[in-house]
Design a protein around this motif. Sequence first.
Motif, short mmCIF file in Angstrom:
data_model
loop_
_atom_site.label_atom_id
_atom_site.label_comp_id
_atom_site.label_asym_id
_atom_site.label_seq_id
_atom_site.Cartn_x
_atom_site.Cartn_y
_atom_site.Cartn_z
N ARG A 1 10.33 -5.08 2.22
CA ARG A 1 9.15 -4.54 3.07
C ARG A 1 9.25 -3.46 3.83
O ARG A 1 10.04 -3.64 4.40
N ARG B 1 0.69 -1.41 0.12
CA ARG B 1 0.40 0.10 0.25
C ARG B 1 1.04 1.39 0.34
O ARG B 1 0.10 2.10 -0.02
N ASN C 1 3.19 5.05 11.11
CA ASN C 1 2.30 3.40 12.35
C ASN C 1 3.74 3.17 12.24
O ASN C 1 3.89 2.87 13.11
#
Length: 295
Positions: A53, A15, A74
């Motif tokens: 990642r 995303r 986050n």
Amino acid sequence: MSEQRLRIAIQKSGRLSDGSFELLKSCGLTISRGRDKLYGRVQEMPIDILLLRDDDIPAFVADDACDIGIVGQNVFEEELLNETHEAPAQEVMRLGFARCRLMLAAPKEWTFDGASMLEGKRIATSYPALTRAWLEREGVNAKAVMMKGSVEVAPRLKIADAVCDIVSTGATLDANGLKPVSTVFASEAILIRNQNAFSPEKLVVFESLLKRINGVLTSKDAKYIMMNAPRSAVPAITEFLPGADAPTVLELAGNPEKVAIHAVCRESVFWDTLERLKKLGASAILVLPIEKMMA
Ligand code: ATP
Ligand code: MG
């Protein structure tokens, strides 16, 4: 990879990756990907891209394997709170994409009337540090239970009473008999950097990239707006134009009563903005996109 090239860590796929590639592209960078798809090389500037990642990005930047990175706030804040690194990466700026919220969700049958309902409960989450920080702020004693994935099934399996998870549409929660009840952390993509000073060569590249990113971000909502108006309406129109500096006022050939007004609006221009301008006396209003801008 040469020491002189600035190394940027971005998410390989997910995303964050479309937004990250788009941002670099808007900065005028073309990325050619290596065959292993782990490295990319920028043609226009001495920049190398590492495709990772997202969870690995803060550590790669903190450990100096990369100079800068693009990651979700986050993930970054969770890592900071966990104090895994002595010299963690630093946030440079917010990037305005991949906006999402970490939310507390409870079973639908609960009538949620505040955080105190969670006293003594178990909350399943992939973000235990952010969740604990929120619980502390709310003055609630509850246990954050770490789950790497499928957090939303935890209450059904009686592993937890509630969950704290990234929510976009809420459809996954709904399918599991849960409803979002409170925002724990609002996130977006951010640019982070290694704490150490960059070499002079890298610094030049870094600063030039920052300037371009700033240019892209400020021109995103910006519009060039043009209209004709009676001379007497210029002060009212100038005051109303959203986020505009002093506009340019030009003579209209053969019409001494009217002028042309040109301005850069840094905030969104909506249909009702145009309607309001018309009411103030403007006509022939044109709104044009701005491709690039540099202060
Ligand atoms: P990876 O394989 O790289 O570990 P992932 O599955 O952990 O990927 P993604 O789902 O791609 O992670 O999400 C990456 C980041 O994008 C999240 O940490 C968050 O900052 C942001 N994000 C998550 N969900 C959304 C959403 N619905 N809309 C926008 N941004 C989101
Ligand atoms: Mg991940």
